[in-house]
Design a protein around this motif. Structure first.
Motif, PDB file in Angstrom:
ATOM      1  N   UNK A 102       0.828  -1.247   0.206  1.00 15.07           N
ATOM      2  CA  UNK A 102      -0.094  -0.100   0.009  1.00 15.07           C
ATOM      3  C   UNK A 102       0.902   1.241  -0.155  1.00 15.07           C
ATOM      4  N   UNK A 103       0.530   2.350  -0.761  1.00 10.97           N
ATOM      5  CA  UNK A 103       1.239   3.520  -0.893  1.00 10.97           C
ATOM      6  C   UNK A 103       1.069   4.358   0.362  1.00 10.97           C
ATOM      7  N   UNK A 104      -0.130   3.994   1.252  1.00 12.39           N
ATOM      8  CA  UNK A 104      -0.485   4.808   1.998  1.00 12.39           C
ATOM      9  C   UNK A 104      -1.197   3.921   3.144  1.00 12.39           C
ATOM     10  N   UNK A 105      -0.387   3.726   4.154  1.00  9.77           N
ATOM     11  CA  UNK A 105      -0.836   2.904   5.305  1.00  9.77           C
ATOM     12  C   UNK A 105      -1.236   3.719   6.544  1.00  9.77           C
ATOM     13  N   UNK A 106      -2.079   4.459   6.385  1.00  6.58           N
ATOM     14  CA  UNK A 106      -2.642   5.491   7.372  1.00  6.58           C
ATOM     15  C   UNK A 106      -3.334   4.862   8.547  1.00  6.58           C
ATOM     16  N   UNK A 107      -3.118   5.208   9.776  1.00  2.00           N
ATOM     17  CA  UNK A 107      -3.720   4.898  10.921  1.00  2.00           C
ATOM     18  C   UNK A 107      -3.841   3.319  11.255  1.00  2.00           C
ATOM     19  N   UNK A 108      -2.691   2.573  10.758  1.00  2.00           N
ATOM     20  CA  UNK A 108      -2.687   1.285  10.953  1.00  2.00           C
ATOM     21  C   UNK A 108      -2.618   1.033  12.397  1.00  2.00           C
ATOM     22  N   UNK A 109      -1.895   1.854  13.082  1.00  2.00           N
ATOM     23  CA  UNK A 109      -1.590   1.810  14.434  1.00  2.00           C
ATOM     24  C   UNK A 109      -2.695   1.565  15.480  1.00  2.00           C
ATOM     25  N   UNK A 110      -3.905   2.145  14.807  1.00  2.00           N
ATOM     26  CA  UNK A 110      -5.045   2.239  15.664  1.00  2.00           C
ATOM     27  C   UNK A 110      -5.803   1.016  15.871  1.00  2.00           C
ATOM     28  N   UNK A 111      -5.248  -0.082  15.125  1.00  2.00           N
ATOM     29  CA  UNK A 111      -6.234  -1.280  15.181  1.00  2.00           C
ATOM     30  C   UNK A 111      -5.033  -2.388  15.402  1.00  2.00           C
ATOM     31  N   UNK A 112      -4.932  -2.866  16.705  1.00  2.00           N
ATOM     32  CA  UNK A 112      -3.901  -3.827  17.196  1.00  2.00           C
ATOM     33  C   UNK A 112      -4.831  -4.662  18.418  1.00  2.00           C
ATOM     34  N   UNK A 113      -4.082  -5.592  18.710  1.00  2.00           N
ATOM     35  CA  UNK A 113      -4.530  -6.571  19.557  1.00  2.00           C
ATOM     36  C   UNK A 113      -3.253  -7.119  20.404  1.00  2.00           C
ATOM     37  N   UNK A 114      -3.683  -7.738  21.600  1.00  2.00           N
ATOM     38  CA  UNK A 114      -2.523  -8.484  22.166  1.00  2.00           C
ATOM     39  C   UNK A 114      -2.799 -10.017  22.077  1.00  2.00           C
ATOM     40  N   UNK A 115      -1.609 -10.616  21.600  1.00  2.00           N
ATOM     41  CA  UNK A 115      -1.604 -12.130  22.029  1.00  2.00           C
ATOM     42  C   UNK A 115      -1.058 -12.659  23.335  1.00  2.00           C
ATOM     43  N   UNK A 116      -2.020 -13.121  24.060  1.00  2.00           N
ATOM     44  CA  UNK A 116      -1.456 -13.232  25.045  1.00  2.00           C
ATOM     45  C   UNK A 116      -1.172 -14.908  25.266  1.00  2.00           C
ATOM     46  N   UNK A 117      -0.050 -15.410  25.744  1.00  2.00           N
ATOM     47  CA  UNK A 117      -0.035 -16.803  26.108  1.00  2.00           C
ATOM     48  C   UNK A 117      -0.283 -17.299  27.468  1.00  2.00           C
ATOM     49  N   UNK A 118      -1.468 -17.525  27.657  1.00  2.00           N
ATOM     50  CA  UNK A 118      -2.004 -17.872  29.013  1.00  2.00           C
ATOM     51  C   UNK A 118      -1.914 -19.489  29.222  1.00  2.00           C
ATOM     52  N   UNK A 119      -1.454 -19.689  30.432  1.00  2.00           N
ATOM     53  CA  UNK A 119      -0.969 -21.275  30.718  1.00  2.00           C
ATOM     54  C   UNK A 119      -0.406 -22.001  29.644  1.00  2.00           C
ATOM     55  N   UNK A 120       0.636 -21.196  29.119  1.00  2.00           N
ATOM     56  CA  UNK A 120       1.509 -21.922  28.097  1.00  2.00           C
ATOM     57  C   UNK A 120       2.667 -22.259  28.883  1.00  2.00           C
ATOM     58  N   UNK A 121       3.153 -23.430  28.638  1.00  2.00           N
ATOM     59  CA  UNK A 121       4.578 -23.941  29.482  1.00  2.00           C
ATOM     60  C   UNK A 121       5.404 -23.803  28.387  1.00  2.00           C
ATOM     61  N   UNK A 122       6.448 -22.885  28.728  1.00  2.00           N
ATOM     62  CA  UNK A 122       7.578 -22.801  27.571  1.00  2.00           C
ATOM     63  C   UNK A 122       8.574 -23.919  27.162  1.00  2.00           C
ATOM     64  N   UNK A 123       8.414 -24.676  28.319  1.00  2.00           N
ATOM     65  CA  UNK A 123       9.449 -26.041  28.045  1.00  2.00           C
ATOM     66  C   UNK A 123       8.452 -27.193  27.298  1.00  2.00           C
ATOM     67  N   UNK A 124       7.072 -27.058  27.315  1.00  2.00           N
ATOM     68  CA  UNK A 124       6.475 -27.978  26.472  1.00  2.00           C
ATOM     69  C   UNK A 124       5.947 -27.213  24.992  1.00  2.00           C
ATOM     70  N   UNK A 125       5.731 -25.977  25.013  1.00  2.00           N
ATOM     71  CA  UNK A 125       5.331 -25.355  23.856  1.00  2.00           C
ATOM     72  C   UNK A 125       6.103 -25.412  22.731  1.00  2.00           C
TER      73      UNK A 125
END
Length: 228
Positions: A102-125
């Motif tokens: 896109x030549x103009x990606x305006x206002x893209x920062x206004x639409x975001x979300x958080x990906x939370x790794x809830x109850x994820x075991x780093x040693x098993x995931x």
């Protein structure tokens, strides 16, 4: 947007999924790139994510291994204004591979979300961790790593051939079109009809250049022949 004491998480802009077809978990190539530049996913401009995704799709269609070093050959990293400037990729000395999504990606920062790794075991995931460590930076990195192309001595023979083949393409390729191939049931045919004249008797692709010296790519031999 720094590190916090709650569940491990990272941020993503909605346009990454809506426009560019990014999926979670990231591919190994995408993780390798984020680690190479030492940046969290949301530090990279959407158009630059478009280059990454288009490269993966193009290599898949052409039967070329998706290599980080091959990609780095065509680009350089531009740092944003500190402390929270967005990073962007520009074509290297020899030029990049794709147009901007896109030549103009305006206002893209206004639409975001958080990906939370809830109850994820780093040693098993295995999706977001490897050996207990994150596969890529989750949180904003204040000191990203710039690069200008790649050291040719680090490339394998196969990577050098891949670079030569990609350099012979009629660049810049349309980013949106290349990304659309991922959803096509006839990827090779669609790519050929857009950019190439294909001689099936020779199993060769004639690149549609405007120059007087067309290039011939023989897939059976995996090399480019000039002036064919």
């Amino acid at each position: 947007m720094g590190k916090s004491i709650d569940s491990p998480h990272f941020y993503m802009f909605w346009c990454f999924f809506r426009d560019l077809g990014i999926r979670l978990p990231f591919t190994q190539f995408e993780c390798d790139f984020l680690n190479h530049v030492n940046a969290a996913p949301y530090q990279l401009h959407p158009n630059s994510w478009g280059f990454l995704r288009a490269f993966e799709v193009l290599c898949t269609v052409l039967g070329i291994e998706v290599s980080l070093l091959v990609f780095l050959h065509f680009y350089q990293l531009k740092l944003g204004v500190p402390p929270y400037g967005i990073l962007s990729l520009n074509g290297g000395k020899g030029g990049g591979l794709f147009t901007l999504y896109s030549q103009s990606y305006k206002n893209f920062k206004q639409e975001f979300f958080r990906v939370a790794l809830v109850d994820v075991n780093p040693m098993e995931d295995g999706a977001f961790y490897f050996g207990g460590l994150p596969k890529f930076p989750f949180y904003w990195c204040p000191k990203p790593s710039r690069f200008h192309g790649v050291d040719q001595s680090k490339l394998t023979a196969a990577e050098l051939v891949a670079i030569k083949d990609l350099e012979a393409l009629p660049r810049p390729l349309d980013c949106k079109f290349i990304l659309s191939l991922e959803r096509s049931a006839h990827r090779e045919r669609d790519l050929e009809s857009e950019y190439f004249a294909f001689d099936r008797s020779l199993d060769c692709l004639f690149f549609r250049f405007s120059s007087s010296f067309p290039l011939l790519f023989c897939r059976s031999y995996g090399k480019v022949v000039e002036g064919a």
